[in-house]
Write a protein that holds these residues in place. Sequence first.
Motif, PDB file in Angstrom:
ATOM      1  N   GLY A 340       1.146  -5.251  -6.071  1.00 38.02           N
ATOM      2  CA  GLY A 340       2.123  -4.345  -6.669  1.00 38.02           C
ATOM      3  C   GLY A 340       2.432  -3.125  -5.813  1.00 38.02           C
ATOM      4  N   ARG A 341       3.644  -2.649  -5.972  1.00 37.17           N
ATOM      5  CA  ARG A 341       4.045  -1.421  -5.298  1.00 37.17           C
ATOM      6  C   ARG A 341       3.214  -0.253  -5.832  1.00 37.17           C
ATOM      7  NH1 ARG A 341       8.781  -4.021  -7.022  1.00 37.17           N
ATOM      8  NH2 ARG A 341      10.120  -4.789  -5.322  1.00 37.17           N
ATOM      9  N   PRO A 342       3.127   0.854  -5.070  1.00 36.41           N
ATOM     10  CA  PRO A 342       2.352   1.999  -5.556  1.00 36.41           C
ATOM     11  C   PRO A 342       2.797   2.511  -6.925  1.00 36.41           C
ATOM     12  CG  PRO A 342       2.752   2.242  -3.223  1.00 36.41           C
ATOM     13  CD  PRO A 342       3.543   1.037  -3.661  1.00 36.41           C
ATOM     14  N   TYR A 343       4.069   2.342  -7.275  1.00 35.27           N
ATOM     15  CA  TYR A 343       4.513   2.805  -8.589  1.00 35.27           C
ATOM     16  C   TYR A 343       4.471   1.685  -9.627  1.00 35.27           C
ATOM     17  CZ  TYR A 343       9.053   0.834  -7.108  1.00 35.27           C
ATOM     18  OH  TYR A 343      10.046  -0.001  -6.666  1.00 35.27           O
ATOM     19  N   ARG A 344       4.045   0.477  -9.224  1.00 33.63           N
ATOM     20  CA  ARG A 344       3.809  -0.629 -10.153  1.00 33.63           C
ATOM     21  C   ARG A 344       2.519  -1.313  -9.736  1.00 33.63           C
ATOM     22  NH1 ARG A 344       9.963  -3.010 -10.726  1.00 33.63           N
ATOM     23  NH2 ARG A 344      10.730  -1.407 -12.138  1.00 33.63           N
ATOM     24  N   GLN A 345       1.433  -0.618  -9.884  1.00 35.12           N
ATOM     25  CA  GLN A 345       0.170  -1.027  -9.293  1.00 35.12           C
ATOM     26  C   GLN A 345      -0.415  -2.266  -9.966  1.00 35.12           C
ATOM     27  OE1 GLN A 345      -2.512   2.301  -9.194  1.00 35.12           O
ATOM     28  NE2 GLN A 345      -1.018   3.659  -8.227  1.00 35.12           N
ATOM     29  N   THR A 346      -0.983  -3.128  -9.133  1.00 33.79           N
ATOM     30  CA  THR A 346      -1.753  -4.252  -9.652  1.00 33.79           C
ATOM     31  C   THR A 346      -3.052  -3.715 -10.243  1.00 33.79           C
ATOM     32  OG1 THR A 346      -0.839  -5.769  -8.007  1.00 33.79           O
ATOM     33  CG2 THR A 346      -2.930  -6.392  -9.031  1.00 33.79           C
ATOM     34  N   PRO A 347      -3.383  -4.071 -11.477  1.00 34.24           N
ATOM     35  CA  PRO A 347      -4.593  -3.523 -12.107  1.00 34.24           C
ATOM     36  C   PRO A 347      -5.862  -4.176 -11.572  1.00 34.24           C
ATOM     37  CG  PRO A 347      -3.543  -5.071 -13.579  1.00 34.24           C
ATOM     38  CD  PRO A 347      -2.619  -4.924 -12.404  1.00 34.24           C
ATOM     39  N   VAL A 348      -6.968  -3.502 -11.782  1.00 32.75           N
ATOM     40  CA  VAL A 348      -8.299  -4.004 -11.454  1.00 32.75           C
ATOM     41  C   VAL A 348      -8.910  -4.574 -12.725  1.00 32.75           C
ATOM     42  CG1 VAL A 348     -10.635  -3.304 -10.821  1.00 32.75           C
ATOM     43  CG2 VAL A 348      -8.681  -2.410  -9.544  1.00 32.75           C
ATOM     44  N   PHE A 349      -9.272  -5.849 -12.720  1.00 35.21           N
ATOM     45  CA  PHE A 349      -9.945  -6.425 -13.891  1.00 35.21           C
ATOM     46  C   PHE A 349     -10.536  -7.782 -13.538  1.00 35.21           C
ATOM     47  CE2 PHE A 349      -5.711  -8.154 -14.088  1.00 35.21           C
ATOM     48  CZ  PHE A 349      -5.788  -9.381 -14.734  1.00 35.21           C
ATOM     49  N   SER A 350     -11.337  -8.316 -14.440  1.00 36.58           N
ATOM     50  CA  SER A 350     -11.963  -9.629 -14.279  1.00 36.58           C
ATOM     51  C   SER A 350     -11.578 -10.513 -15.449  1.00 36.58           C
ATOM     52  CB  SER A 350     -13.490  -9.494 -14.226  1.00 36.58           C
ATOM     53  OG  SER A 350     -13.883  -8.591 -13.217  1.00 36.58           O
TER      54      SER A 350
END
Length: 569
Positions: A340-350
């Motif tokens: 994701g772009r910095p203003y549409r960030q990919t989240p951190v999760f499992s």
Amino acid sequence: MSKYRHTALAILATMIILMPPAHSVTAAGPSEPLVQRIEALEGGQPMQVLGEPLLAREALRRFYENHGFQPAWSSPGHRRELAEAIRQIANDGLNPADYHGELLSDLVLRARDDLSGEMRADIDLLFTDAFLLAASHLLEGKVNPQTIHAEWNASRQHQDLAVTLAETLRNDTIAATLDSLRPTHPAYAKLKEARNRLTPLLGHPWLPIADGPSIHPGDQDPRLPEIRRRLTALGDIPAPAEPETAATDPTLYSKDLDPVIPNFQARHGLEPDGTIGRKTLAAVNLMPVERIRQIDASLERWRWLPQSLGDDYVIVNIAGFGLQLVLDGREALRSRVIVGRPYRQTPVFSDRIRYLVFNPTWTVPRKLMIEDLLPEIIRDPAYLDRQDISVYQGWGADRQKIDPAAIDWPSLSRDNFPYQLVQQPGPLNALGQVKFMFPNPYAVYLHDTPGQYLFGRQERSFSSGCIRVEKPMELAEQLLAGAPEWNRRIIDRLLEEKTPVTAILPEPIAIYIQYWTAWVDEAQRIQFRDDIYNRDFRLLAQLRQAVSGEHQLPTPVVATDLTPATGDQ
């Protein structure tokens, strides 16, 4: 009388009743000073001993209550071993001062036999507090990830460290126990080794090398001697076995640098073109302390993960733009990804990948419909037809297909957009030919993309949050390898038909979407990447803060599954 005094008296009475014969070793009774101090902790007020705060108060109470209010650190060997383990914890990117490190070392050196009972109790509490707090931070991290990733809810470590400490003292395994609480993944140990190699560079001159024209092979430049010195210190240029002779002009970009500069650029995520330009010079100027901080942030993120990732899993490094598939404990596939772009960030999760969809349709997310597609449609009425996007009104089985020409697009807005936009399967579909689904509240998944040319770029943050995979069919084939009804020939035939088909995985596979700006690659080279989402900055600010208040240790509950979580989207 407090419950602690009742418990202490009960323990003492039991010891008297069960007292062994005179020739046997007798057990010590409760320590009155320890009872008093644990009783003082009952009110929940901050407490200091020898000028240091006790931070693991609840676990302290539980440990000494279970331990019969007896001193736990009477052995000088145990005290020395813990003091040394706390000193070594700096190699994990943790601060020994958070665990009374200097005072513990001083107490080991100045141990005396004529101390009062009160002083012995204080020293005992201090060593216990240090072990419990250090064990907690090694097991699950010092920083609460919820303060970095606002909606984080990932599976973390759960262990009763009061019980762990009792077993540790009984078995004389203090250093070994603390080591066992560290992440067991080889990546953690490799990062620690890389940190140790960089630590000797701290305090040495590392002034910024001045900007100037780009330096190409064959050029002479007065900055090259210092660049050579830096690359030698970092291990990119092997240290000479013998003193260098004057035959090599240090100001010349000679052939000996031809392989060095591209390799240095590659391990910093730069275009490996061999030219020392502005970005390469910035990487050379990166101070050792800054590199160590990146490693410290990555070590902390490893401590947030389960002790074992399992034998089969997919791991995505957002900051590294890479994906790795591990099967039976071995790497089965490595692929570049777009995040994701910095203003549409990919989240951190499992989570767990549960099924695949070949020839997927793409229902455009509402935010993208309004912010991205609506302006395009207004500018170009043929845009929807060209992109093979259908318009629907309503949802589910009752939705109706609408002629785009019948809609007054300029009149629509965020508060007035009663339509769905659905892109049909085909070569233009934004999801490509397959998507990998692990249903989660954040609508994030892996998928193919028609924009394969973007994988040729070094920095790949172009998506709206989902993760585009460079080798989607290879990944699909590997994940479905255990299902006899699936093979590459069947997949290829389906792709030709362009009809959506769901493929259930034989067994769901764990996926960890993480964010590391430093790691050690398969060639044992330390890799550094830009902090594209500015997450290291926030994490390090909290990692460097002194521990204060009452520290909540892991709860004695066993975690049995992965739980979805998110970062700051």
